[in-house]
Design a protein around this motif. Structure first.
Motif, mmCIF file in Angstrom:
data_model
loop_
_atom_site.group_PDB
_atom_site.id
_atom_site.type_symbol
_atom_site.label_atom_id
_atom_site.label_comp_id
_atom_site.label_asym_id
_atom_site.label_seq_id
_atom_site.Cartn_x
_atom_site.Cartn_y
_atom_site.Cartn_z
ATOM 1 N N VAL A 191 0.837 -1.202 0.000
ATOM 2 C CA VAL A 191 0.000 0.000 0.000
ATOM 3 C C VAL A 191 0.870 1.249 0.000
ATOM 4 C CG1 VAL A 191 -1.624 1.363 1.367
ATOM 5 C CG2 VAL A 191 -1.985 -1.104 1.095
ATOM 6 N N TRP A 192 1.894 1.252 0.879
ATOM 7 C CA TRP A 192 2.796 2.408 0.871
ATOM 8 C C TRP A 192 3.455 2.566 -0.492
ATOM 9 C CZ3 TRP A 192 8.134 1.641 0.129
ATOM 10 C CH2 TRP A 192 8.848 2.846 -0.043
ATOM 11 N N ALA A 193 3.968 1.466 -1.052
ATOM 12 C CA ALA A 193 4.657 1.551 -2.343
ATOM 13 C C ALA A 193 3.739 2.131 -3.411
ATOM 14 C CB ALA A 193 5.166 0.170 -2.752
ATOM 15 N N GLY A 194 2.463 1.760 -3.354
ATOM 16 C CA GLY A 194 1.518 2.272 -4.328
ATOM 17 C C GLY A 194 1.216 3.750 -4.176
ATOM 18 N N ASN A 195 1.517 4.297 -3.010
ATOM 19 C CA ASN A 195 1.254 5.717 -2.742
ATOM 20 C C ASN A 195 2.529 6.523 -2.525
ATOM 21 O OD1 ASN A 195 -1.884 6.058 -2.235
ATOM 22 N ND2 ASN A 195 -1.302 4.116 -1.300
ATOM 23 N N ALA A 196 3.688 5.890 -2.659
ATOM 24 C CA ALA A 196 4.957 6.510 -2.263
ATOM 25 C C ALA A 196 5.267 7.772 -3.044
ATOM 26 C CB ALA A 196 6.094 5.502 -2.402
ATOM 27 N N VAL A 197 4.972 7.774 -4.319
ATOM 28 C CA VAL A 197 5.291 8.941 -5.142
ATOM 29 C C VAL A 197 4.574 10.178 -4.615
ATOM 30 C CG1 VAL A 197 5.105 9.950 -7.445
ATOM 31 C CG2 VAL A 197 5.792 7.563 -7.184
ATOM 32 N N GLU A 198 3.345 9.986 -4.123
ATOM 33 C CA GLU A 198 2.547 11.114 -3.648
ATOM 34 C C GLU A 198 3.124 11.745 -2.380
ATOM 35 O OE1 GLU A 198 -1.436 9.693 -3.224
ATOM 36 O OE2 GLU A 198 -1.523 8.955 -5.286
ATOM 37 N N THR A 199 4.020 11.036 -1.690
ATOM 38 C CA THR A 199 4.624 11.620 -0.491
ATOM 39 C C THR A 199 5.688 12.653 -0.837
ATOM 40 O OG1 THR A 199 6.416 9.981 -0.277
ATOM 41 C CG2 THR A 199 4.269 9.428 0.722
ATOM 42 N N GLY A 200 6.132 12.678 -2.082
ATOM 43 C CA GLY A 200 7.124 13.647 -2.507
ATOM 44 C C GLY A 200 8.561 13.218 -2.291
ATOM 45 N N PHE A 201 8.766 11.993 -1.794
ATOM 46 C CA PHE A 201 10.122 11.531 -1.516
ATOM 47 C C PHE A 201 10.679 10.603 -2.600
ATOM 48 C CE2 PHE A 201 8.641 12.802 2.640
ATOM 49 C CZ PHE A 201 9.763 13.337 3.248
ATOM 50 N N LEU A 202 9.808 10.019 -3.407
ATOM 51 C CA LEU A 202 10.255 9.075 -4.422
ATOM 52 C C LEU A 202 9.820 9.494 -5.806
ATOM 53 C CD1 LEU A 202 10.396 7.241 -1.767
ATOM 54 C CD2 LEU A 202 10.036 5.328 -3.314
ATOM 55 N N ASN A 203 10.644 9.133 -6.785
ATOM 56 C CA ASN A 203 10.252 9.245 -8.176
ATOM 57 C C ASN A 203 9.336 8.068 -8.510
ATOM 58 O OD1 ASN A 203 11.919 11.523 -8.689
ATOM 59 N ND2 ASN A 203 13.705 10.175 -8.879
ATOM 60 N N PRO A 204 8.603 8.132 -9.618
ATOM 61 C CA PRO A 204 7.735 7.015 -10.009
ATOM 62 C C PRO A 204 8.507 5.699 -10.071
ATOM 63 C CG PRO A 204 7.239 8.935 -11.338
ATOM 64 C CD PRO A 204 8.466 9.287 -10.527
ATOM 65 N N LEU A 205 7.883 4.650 -9.546
ATOM 66 C CA LEU A 205 8.537 3.348 -9.517
ATOM 67 C C LEU A 205 8.605 2.750 -10.915
ATOM 68 C CD1 LEU A 205 6.868 1.711 -6.367
ATOM 69 C CD2 LEU A 205 8.916 3.150 -6.503
ATOM 70 N N THR A 206 9.692 2.056 -11.186
ATOM 71 C CA THR A 206 9.829 1.319 -12.433
ATOM 72 C C THR A 206 9.475 -0.137 -12.191
ATOM 73 O OG1 THR A 206 12.134 0.679 -12.065
ATOM 74 C CG2 THR A 206 11.731 2.845 -13.077
ATOM 75 N N ALA A 207 9.267 -0.872 -13.277
ATOM 76 C CA ALA A 207 8.960 -2.295 -13.165
ATOM 77 C C ALA A 207 10.112 -3.039 -12.491
ATOM 78 C CB ALA A 207 8.688 -2.878 -14.549
ATOM 79 N N ASP A 208 11.345 -2.639 -12.768
ATOM 80 C CA ASP A 208 12.500 -3.297 -12.150
ATOM 81 C C ASP A 208 12.511 -3.078 -10.638
ATOM 82 O OD1 ASP A 208 13.410 -4.299 -14.525
ATOM 83 O OD2 ASP A 208 14.917 -2.735 -14.852
ATOM 84 N N GLN A 209 12.147 -1.901 -10.202
ATOM 85 C CA GLN A 209 12.148 -1.617 -8.766
ATOM 86 C C GLN A 209 11.055 -2.402 -8.044
ATOM 87 O OE1 GLN A 209 11.873 2.510 -9.511
ATOM 88 N NE2 GLN A 209 14.096 2.845 -9.477
#
Length: 269
Positions: A191-209
């Motif tokens: 759930v966090w990973a799915g919302n992480a970008v919105e926190t402003g700390f991460l760039n959009p996740l890639t498939a590799d990540q």
């Protein structure tokens, strides 16, 4: 809690970390010098006074080049998300340690791996565990594998705040309460990973990540660990769930983006 949708009461690369609210101090004072002779010290990330790392971990370059700064970025993102998702969310510190440490749950060594201690509401991380995952258990590794492990432990903090841990982490077996608690923490990590970008700390996740996290989840499955350490799988002794279950529930959280999707206590797993 609030995911991408409503509210319930109670990439990968780290970007936008300039002037992180990073708060660190030395922690994990040994109570038994003979037992804790290997303790090198801990660094706590949480609502505490800063030490010099707060000056060292201020940019995305720091976060992407230094493991400690990267983990601090993940911790800040995880807590930023849950602060918006749970009313009255209480910050939990993360203590890095090496060798052994004294905690509110008693003395612990790096042999137990990362863990959450409800009595002192602290996540304890031995940074060497990430190397162990690769060298001893064959994980692919990578920065987002680390993020999954940390987010899983913070998932236990969320469970503690919601009262889920009140009944204890009891029993063993593929359908046990212990397994259901661990799989829900995996789901909360997703759930966090799915919302992480919105926190402003991460760039959009890639498939590799995302693949790094799913690989790590599979690496710490009870069946895989038992096969590697004892040469046979005994589901009746499971406490965390199979590799497939752990990967599945991380994906459920990731795809759902809402803690409401993380009901591991109803029905068969």
């Amino acid at each position: 809690m609030r995911g991408r949708g409503g509210t319930i009461a109670v990439g990968g690369g780290l970007g936008g970390i300039a002037v992180l609210v990073i708060v660190l101090l030395l922690g994990g004072s040994p109570q038994d010098a003979s037992t804790l002779a290997g303790l090198l010290g801990g660094q706590t990330v949480g609502d505490q006074q800063p030490n010099d790392l707060s000056q060292e971990c201020q940019t995305d370059v720091d976060a992407n080049s230094r493991e400690d700064c990267r983990i601090i970025g993940y911790v800040n993102s995880i807590q930023a998300y849950w602060e918006t998702a749970i009313e009255g969310y209480a910050l939990a510190p993360t203590t890095f340690f090496t060798g052994a440490i004294s905690t509110g749950c008693g003395q612990a060594s790096s042999a137990v791996g990362p863990f959450y201690c409800p009595p002192d509401t602290t996540i304890y991380i031995d940074l060497g565990f990430f190397d162990t995952l690769q060298t001893e258990f064959g994980a692919e590794g990578g920065p987002f594998a680390e993020a999954y492990i940390i987010a899983h432990e913070y998932g236990h903090h969320v469970q503690n705040l919601l009262g889920t841990l009140t009944g204890g982490n009891t029993g063993t077996g593929a359908e046990s309460r212990a397994v259901r608690i661990e799989l829900q923490a995996d789901c909360f990590a997703g759930v966090w990973a799915g919302n992480a970008v919105e926190t402003g700390f991460l760039n959009p996740l890639t498939a590799d990540q995302v693949a790094q996290a799913i690989d790590a989840a599979g690496t710490v499955g009870d069946d895989r660990i038992q096969e590697q350490t004892q040469g046979q799988v005994t589901p009746e002794t499971w406490t965390h769930g199979s590799s497939a279950q752990r990967q599945q529930w991380f994906r459920v959280g990731l795809d759902g983006g809402d803690a409401n999707s993380c009901d591991t206590f109803s029905g068969d797993l």
